[in-house]
Design a protein around this motif. Sequence first.
Motif, PDB file in Angstrom:
ATOM      1  N   GLY A  12    -113.103 -16.480  15.184  1.00 34.75           N
ATOM      2  CA  GLY A  12    -112.744 -17.420  13.974  1.00 34.75           C
ATOM      3  C   GLY A  12    -112.360 -18.874  14.326  1.00 34.75           C
ATOM      4  O   GLY A  12    -111.586 -19.494  13.921  1.00 34.75           O
ATOM      5  N   GLY A  31    -116.809 -20.547  12.573  1.00 34.00           N
ATOM      6  CA  GLY A  31    -117.091 -19.003  12.016  1.00 34.00           C
ATOM      7  C   GLY A  31    -116.351 -19.073  10.640  1.00 34.00           C
ATOM      8  O   GLY A  31    -116.856 -18.300   9.663  1.00 34.00           O
ATOM      9  N   GLU A  46    -111.274 -12.182  15.003  1.00 36.60           N
ATOM     10  CA  GLU A  46    -110.841 -13.164  15.969  1.00 36.60           C
ATOM     11  C   GLU A  46    -110.038 -12.616  16.945  1.00 36.60           C
ATOM     12  O   GLU A  46    -109.072 -11.914  16.618  1.00 36.60           O
ATOM     13  N   TYR A  97    -106.123 -29.101  21.031  1.00 31.27           N
ATOM     14  CA  TYR A  97    -107.600 -29.375  22.053  1.00 31.27           C
ATOM     15  C   TYR A  97    -108.503 -30.491  21.293  1.00 31.27           C
ATOM     16  O   TYR A  97    -108.377 -31.580  21.886  1.00 31.27           O
ATOM     17  N   LEU A 130    -110.394 -35.690  17.134  1.00 28.18           N
ATOM     18  CA  LEU A 130    -110.965 -36.626  16.080  1.00 28.18           C
ATOM     19  C   LEU A 130    -112.165 -35.817  15.546  1.00 28.18           C
ATOM     20  O   LEU A 130    -112.782 -35.045  16.134  1.00 28.18           O
ATOM     21  N   ALA A 134    -108.402  -9.263  17.062  1.00 30.65           N
ATOM     22  CA  ALA A 134    -109.428  -8.291  17.113  1.00 30.65           C
ATOM     23  C   ALA A 134    -110.441  -8.952  17.999  1.00 30.65           C
ATOM     24  O   ALA A 134    -111.352  -9.738  17.774  1.00 30.65           O
ATOM     25  N   GLU A 135    -110.602  -8.175  19.414  1.00 26.95           N
ATOM     26  CA  GLU A 135    -111.676  -8.792  19.959  1.00 26.95           C
ATOM     27  C   GLU A 135    -112.745  -7.945  20.174  1.00 26.95           C
ATOM     28  O   GLU A 135    -112.833  -6.855  20.670  1.00 26.95           O
ATOM     29  N   ASN A 168    -119.829 -16.690  16.633  1.00 26.27           N
ATOM     30  CA  ASN A 168    -119.326 -17.839  16.714  1.00 26.27           C
ATOM     31  C   ASN A 168    -118.723 -18.152  18.116  1.00 26.27           C
ATOM     32  O   ASN A 168    -118.400 -19.467  18.624  1.00 26.27           O
ATOM     33  N   LEU A 193    -121.799  -9.718  25.524  1.00 30.97           N
ATOM     34  CA  LEU A 193    -121.498  -8.861  24.381  1.00 30.97           C
ATOM     35  C   LEU A 193    -122.670  -7.886  24.167  1.00 30.97           C
ATOM     36  O   LEU A 193    -122.621  -6.835  23.920  1.00 30.97           O
ATOM     37  N   LYS A 213    -107.588 -32.367  29.742  1.00 32.65           N
ATOM     38  CA  LYS A 213    -107.043 -32.978  28.605  1.00 32.65           C
ATOM     39  C   LYS A 213    -105.461 -32.730  28.765  1.00 32.65           C
ATOM     40  O   LYS A 213    -104.933 -31.613  29.127  1.00 32.65           O
ATOM     41  N   LEU A 255    -109.024 -23.699  29.714  1.00 37.42           N
ATOM     42  CA  LEU A 255    -109.676 -23.398  28.386  1.00 37.42           C
ATOM     43  C   LEU A 255    -110.631 -22.070  28.286  1.00 37.42           C
ATOM     44  O   LEU A 255    -110.707 -21.716  27.292  1.00 37.42           O
ATOM     45  N   ILE A 294    -116.720 -27.436  26.398  1.00 39.62           N
ATOM     46  CA  ILE A 294    -116.043 -28.038  25.217  1.00 39.62           C
ATOM     47  C   ILE A 294    -117.094 -27.655  24.193  1.00 39.62           C
ATOM     48  O   ILE A 294    -116.536 -27.507  22.924  1.00 39.62           O
ATOM     49  N   PHE A 295    -118.339 -27.779  24.269  1.00 40.43           N
ATOM     50  CA  PHE A 295    -119.342 -27.406  23.417  1.00 40.43           C
ATOM     51  C   PHE A 295    -120.074 -26.269  23.566  1.00 40.43           C
ATOM     52  O   PHE A 295    -121.293 -25.937  23.032  1.00 40.43           O
TER      53      PHE A 295
END
Length: 544
Positions: A43, A47, A65, A90, A93, A281-282, A311, A320, A336, A475, A486-487
Amino acid sequence: MDEIVTTISTLHQVTPAGVRRGPRPGRLCDMRQSRYDAVVVGGGHNGLVAAAYLARAGRSVLVLERLGHVGGCTVSAAMFPGVDARLSRYSYLVSLLPDSIVRDLRLRFEVRQRRIASYTPADGSGLLVNNTDPGRSAASFAAVTGSDADWRAWQDFYAATGRLAQRLFPTMTEPLRSRAQLREIVADDATWDRLIERPLGDTLQRAFRHDAVRGVVLTDAVVGTFARATEPSLRQNRCLLYHVIGNGTGAWHVPAGGMGALTTALAGAAREAGACIRTGAEAVRIDPEGEVIYRAGDTEYTVGAAHILANVAPATLARLLGEDGGGEPPEGSQLKINMVLSRLPRLRDAATDPRDAFAGTFHINEGYANLESAHTEAANGGIPALPPCEVYCHTLTDRSILGDDLAATGAHTLTVFGLHMPARLFRDHPDEARKRALDATLRSVNSVLAEPIEEGLLRDRDGQPCIEAKTPADLEDELGLPGGHIFHGDLAWPFAEESDEVGSWGAQTRHPRVLICGAGARRGGGVSGIGGHNAAMAILRPRG
Ligand SMILES: Cc1cc2nc3c(=O)[nH]c(=O)nc-3n(C[C@H](O)[C@H](O)[C@H](O)COP(=O)(O)OP(=O)(O)OC[C@H]3O[C@@H](n4cnc5c(N)ncnc54)[C@H](O)[C@@H]3O)c2cc1C
């Protein structure tokens, strides 16, 4: 209010096929269904974008999520007890979120333009790039570099990226072109070669003379990306490209109300259109024939889906599916830091007002040479002695993230983003390495301040200073980002690299029912919603 760039519009004329216009006729979420048209695993904001588009088109949608809340990297949090400040914890911008997505989904979400683009201390003064006063920018370049040459080169460089952005960005929400087709659309071979064919380091060394000027441009190429300027992989070029094309200008804006405001708007749009969102919910397994097995509390559930939209990062999706992800595992590369200060610190450069320096991106020890040597130190296994980093102050542009009492004081929120901090440095002794990285980064920040930043930190209810640091390992633990990237993985070119990708939406996997709808999709990455939009379009408009 006049600084607000309003991205809400009811005048949008273009309706993507399959997306309903106007208020939703009110499909209700039914959590008891055993099968949905689409199950979205994760989520995050992408997503939610996918869920909103699909639900608005009348599809039944379930978002799963793993955390207790949606948003992933795109959230606000009041993380310091008793301190009424909701920080973008996190991401912070917004540039890549197309206005068309905001309009299509009727989001109540605004961004604000920053008065100053950036400030970079150098040679006793500093480069100040002013968004409204080019004369001031020119004077600061002349003072630092000793001539007009780099300011002229800077204007040429960004005029060229601006022209490229105007042609390239609209294609990001269209079916994929081939490399040759996109090059033809861009219609500027010189710029294409400088940004897409040749290592960025070569381009910067030819275009600019001064180390600080080269470095400011290079930072956008190594955000979260552990690369050298001249690396043949061109990962650095791809990272730069995503930093200069947003909405056809490449301008980075402050989200009014913080990043959480975007997630709230997206979750509202998805729910209003009838999507079901289940938090806590994993997903634990995906059957590519159309089943997701997920755990909520102590119970395991199975839900059927005509399409499964991932997502999660591609490496997580592979896990998975029980597959080998193939290739190098993703590795993020940043530290960060979030802070709340009672006031802005004074600068060593006494000629610059801290309210100007902190209003844009404040580049610290990000000269070209220091970026390269920090990369070498990190590649050799050490935390850079003088970490290159950049500081952002949300509250100089938008004070709405502070409670009224705090807003009435001189308090400010600051984010520091440290570069060249690859995940490998934090694997063995994560707590000790986090502390060393934090100390080194604060030393780097203090090297350009007239007083230590720590002295201005507010204290929380328990007397603790308001500061937190997140490493790539953090993270990975908190957000499920593989390697803390992060990407979700290194950014990809925004064109098809295989002939069978041409005309697709860049969301497909080798399983027809499984699509990638997050940052790891081709053209995903960053706060953009593009991954979510394109995966939804792959279902609603499969032939483009
Ligand atoms: C520290 C930091 C700073 C950044 N700064 C910026 C910035 O300023 N601007 C910008 O444009 N970009 C920035 N980025 C990048 C950007 O935030 C991300 O690329 C983007 O938000 C990813 O969005 P997403 O929706 O694709 O995925 P995510 O936000 O990663 O969401 C994925 C979701 O999937 C969930 N999930 C994971 N595994 C499972 C599972 N098994 N079952 C169910 N759910 C699962 C996660 O909990 C998460 O909520 C930053 C990222 C970070 C981490």
